[in-house]
Design a protein around this motif. Structure first.
Motif, mmCIF file in Angstrom:
data_model
loop_
_atom_site.group_PDB
_atom_site.id
_atom_site.type_symbol
_atom_site.label_atom_id
_atom_site.label_comp_id
_atom_site.label_asym_id
_atom_site.label_seq_id
_atom_site.Cartn_x
_atom_site.Cartn_y
_atom_site.Cartn_z
ATOM 1 N N ASP A 2 1.464 68.340 39.106
ATOM 2 C CA ASP A 2 0.727 69.277 39.936
ATOM 3 C C ASP A 2 0.441 68.610 41.290
ATOM 4 O O ASP A 2 -0.266 67.476 41.301
ATOM 5 N N LEU A 3 0.717 69.054 42.359
ATOM 6 C CA LEU A 3 0.632 68.481 43.697
ATOM 7 C C LEU A 3 -0.759 68.236 44.126
ATOM 8 O O LEU A 3 -1.247 67.713 45.039
ATOM 9 N N SER A 4 -1.700 69.201 43.490
ATOM 10 C CA SER A 4 -2.958 69.388 44.011
ATOM 11 C C SER A 4 -3.964 68.229 43.427
ATOM 12 O O SER A 4 -4.997 68.201 43.610
ATOM 13 N N ILE A 5 -3.497 67.487 42.371
ATOM 14 C CA ILE A 5 -4.167 66.602 41.570
ATOM 15 C C ILE A 5 -3.528 65.463 41.610
ATOM 16 O O ILE A 5 -2.479 65.206 41.256
ATOM 17 N N PRO A 6 -4.576 64.413 41.971
ATOM 18 C CA PRO A 6 -4.199 62.874 41.920
ATOM 19 C C PRO A 6 -3.567 62.443 40.713
ATOM 20 O O PRO A 6 -4.182 63.004 39.544
ATOM 21 N N ILE A 7 -3.021 61.273 40.580
ATOM 22 C CA ILE A 7 -2.295 60.950 39.356
ATOM 23 C C ILE A 7 -3.013 59.409 39.159
ATOM 24 O O ILE A 7 -3.167 58.679 39.851
ATOM 25 N N THR A 8 -3.577 59.671 37.728
ATOM 26 C CA THR A 8 -4.023 58.321 37.178
ATOM 27 C C THR A 8 -3.055 57.269 36.223
ATOM 28 O O THR A 8 -2.552 58.251 35.541
ATOM 29 N N TYR A 9 -2.885 56.182 36.795
ATOM 30 C CA TYR A 9 -2.036 55.448 35.933
ATOM 31 C C TYR A 9 -2.610 54.544 35.140
ATOM 32 O O TYR A 9 -3.570 53.609 35.758
ATOM 33 N N GLU A 10 -2.538 54.315 33.945
ATOM 34 C CA GLU A 10 -3.027 53.448 33.004
ATOM 35 C C GLU A 10 -1.862 52.451 32.280
ATOM 36 O O GLU A 10 -0.975 52.978 31.774
ATOM 37 N N VAL A 11 -2.393 51.219 32.555
ATOM 38 C CA VAL A 11 -1.425 50.161 32.223
ATOM 39 C C VAL A 11 -1.643 49.458 30.964
ATOM 40 O O VAL A 11 -2.993 48.921 30.859
ATOM 41 N N ASP A 12 -0.845 49.321 30.270
ATOM 42 C CA ASP A 12 -1.014 48.828 28.772
ATOM 43 C C ASP A 12 -0.121 47.324 28.790
ATOM 44 O O ASP A 12 0.861 47.292 29.028
ATOM 45 N N CYS A 13 -1.083 46.245 28.836
ATOM 46 C CA CYS A 13 -0.509 44.930 29.102
ATOM 47 C C CYS A 13 0.191 44.474 27.557
ATOM 48 O O CYS A 13 -0.640 44.016 26.552
ATOM 49 N N LEU A 14 1.319 44.944 27.066
ATOM 50 C CA LEU A 14 1.955 44.650 25.927
ATOM 51 C C LEU A 14 2.088 43.285 25.394
ATOM 52 O O LEU A 14 1.910 42.741 24.359
ATOM 53 N N ARG A 15 2.686 42.466 26.408
ATOM 54 C CA ARG A 15 3.042 40.932 26.286
ATOM 55 C C ARG A 15 3.079 40.158 27.371
ATOM 56 O O ARG A 15 3.632 40.729 28.369
ATOM 57 N N ASP A 16 2.543 39.149 27.293
ATOM 58 C CA ASP A 16 2.678 37.993 28.373
ATOM 59 C C ASP A 16 3.556 36.811 27.681
ATOM 60 O O ASP A 16 2.746 36.090 27.049
ATOM 61 N N GLY A 17 4.695 36.646 27.882
ATOM 62 C CA GLY A 17 5.472 35.646 27.184
ATOM 63 C C GLY A 17 5.590 34.324 27.964
ATOM 64 O O GLY A 17 5.247 34.736 29.472
ATOM 65 N N ARG A 18 6.293 33.404 27.709
ATOM 66 C CA ARG A 18 6.702 32.436 28.524
ATOM 67 C C ARG A 18 7.601 32.783 29.783
ATOM 68 O O ARG A 18 7.669 31.986 30.780
ATOM 69 N N SER A 19 8.439 33.641 29.366
ATOM 70 C CA SER A 19 9.537 33.804 30.446
ATOM 71 C C SER A 19 9.404 35.511 30.697
ATOM 72 O O SER A 19 9.830 35.806 31.911
ATOM 73 N N PHE A 20 9.075 36.056 29.756
ATOM 74 C CA PHE A 20 8.970 37.614 30.170
ATOM 75 C C PHE A 20 7.757 38.265 30.009
ATOM 76 O O PHE A 20 6.897 37.922 29.093
ATOM 77 N N THR A 21 7.466 39.255 30.694
ATOM 78 C CA THR A 21 6.331 39.974 30.647
ATOM 79 C C THR A 21 6.522 41.576 30.461
ATOM 80 O O THR A 21 7.591 42.012 30.989
ATOM 81 N N THR A 22 5.721 42.282 29.534
ATOM 82 C CA THR A 22 6.101 43.796 29.140
ATOM 83 C C THR A 22 4.924 44.297 29.424
ATOM 84 O O THR A 22 3.649 44.286 29.035
ATOM 85 N N ARG A 23 5.019 45.534 30.067
ATOM 86 C CA ARG A 23 4.009 46.566 30.505
ATOM 87 C C ARG A 23 4.563 48.043 30.197
ATOM 88 O O ARG A 23 5.641 48.401 30.399
ATOM 89 N N ARG A 24 3.293 48.719 29.690
ATOM 90 C CA ARG A 24 3.552 50.048 29.617
ATOM 91 C C ARG A 24 2.582 50.757 30.451
ATOM 92 O O ARG A 24 1.564 50.256 30.640
ATOM 93 N N VAL A 25 3.092 51.910 31.255
ATOM 94 C CA VAL A 25 2.313 52.537 32.151
ATOM 95 C C VAL A 25 2.427 53.865 31.730
ATOM 96 O O VAL A 25 3.388 54.580 31.627
ATOM 97 N N VAL A 26 1.314 55.116 31.634
ATOM 98 C CA VAL A 26 0.800 56.279 31.406
ATOM 99 C C VAL A 26 0.318 56.785 32.494
ATOM 100 O O VAL A 26 -0.583 56.437 33.011
ATOM 101 N N ALA A 27 1.152 57.673 33.057
ATOM 102 C CA ALA A 27 0.587 58.740 34.370
ATOM 103 C C ALA A 27 -0.120 59.816 33.668
ATOM 104 O O ALA A 27 0.644 60.646 33.090
#
Length: 288
Positions: A68-93
């Motif tokens: 909906d163009l009239s409503i701001p979007i909230t983005y929630e970030v889930d920090c799934l993993r922080d490894g030595r080489s890779f980092t994984t994130r999930r984002v829900v709008a």
């Protein structure tokens, strides 16, 4: 969207807490939140939770509900993993507490390793091509409805130069291949994360159209509803969004009111900088 600064402001979210962000909407003339906006904003949100030594190498998003163009979007970030080489994130709008989009992104430190890539096709250079707005001028009298729609929806912040003649491409059935030069219309002084967010925004233009190319005559007989279903980007190498990039697109399949398209993005030197895949809805009121 009249200039680059407006687009950068759109992609730059307000931070509510460590993992929650809010973004505003581009008032898209088609009346729904533009998919490229959500792709760019979700990548921005994920980047805010990742250490500076890690760059995004892939993102995979699903569009769940029309925004909906009239409503701001909230983005929630889930920090799934922080490894030595890779980092994984999930984002829900979300809008009104309901998910409209979700995305998974992966980030990596810089590492040395073997390299190869496919070869960029040998096509007409952008200097010798008219941009898309110049190409559609002949439609002003022959197909005024399509002309006005393209003029209305064309983003001023990017310039597109189709390799194939755009008027012929959109009027008649043809093979599912599409080649487009593109770049930002203004100089972009930004680091790689923002360059990637801008490319994510631009990558949603033209790719679903590719899946419609073998069916233009049938789809034009009635009203067709187009919408992105999912969208994935792999970032391979550094690039600059204000320099010409070649977006080569093809569509291996369309069925069950869905079109599937792939894209490869090269810089002017033939370096493959990113790959894209998208499935989109092409629902015709005349079919089924």
């Amino acid at each position: 969207m009249s200039n680059l600064e407006e687009l950068i402001q759109l992609l730059t979210l307000e931070r509510i807490n460590d993992n929650t962000f809010v973004g505003q909407n581009y008032q898209a003339p088609w009346g729904r939140v533009f998919g490229g906006q959500v792709l760019g904003q979700s990548l921005h949100a994920a980047y805010q939770t990742v250490s500076k030594d890690r760059m995004a190498h892939s993102m995979h998003g699903y569009f769940i509900l029309g925004g909906d163009l009239s409503i701001p979007i909230t983005y929630e970030v889930d920090c799934l993993r922080d490894g030595r080489s890779f980092t994984t994130r999930r984002v829900v709008a979300k809008q009104n507490g309901k998910a409209i989009f979700n995305m998974a992104a992966s980030f990596q430190i810089k590492e040395d390793g073997v390299e190869h890539q496919i070869t960029m096709p040998n096509l007409i250079t952008p200097k010798k091509l008219m941009n898309s707005l110049e190409q559609i001028e002949e439609m002003k009298t022959t197909d005024p409805d399509s002309y006005n729609l393209i003029k209305l929806t064309h983003p001023k912040v990017f310039e597109f130069k189709p390799v194939e003649r755009l008027t012929a491409l959109l009027a008649k059935d043809g093979p599912p291949f599409n080649h487009m030069w593109m770049r930002a219309t203004e100089k972009v002084k930004a680091d790689l994360p923002l360059q990637q967010q801008l490319l994510a925004y631009a990558s949603d233009y033209n790719i679903l159209t590719t899946a419609s190319l073998p069916h233009r005559e049938e789809l034009r007989k009635g009203k067709t509803f187009y919408a992105s279903i999912d969208h994935a980007i792999w970032f391979h190498r550094n690039f600059k969004i204000d320099e010409w990039l070649l977006y080569t697109m093809d569509s291996p399949s369309a069925c069950n009111s869905r079109g599937f398209s792939r894209g490869s993005i090269f810089d002017r030197n033939g370096v493959l900088v990113a790959s894209v895949a998208q499935e989109g809805l092409m629902r015709s009121t005349r079919i089924g």
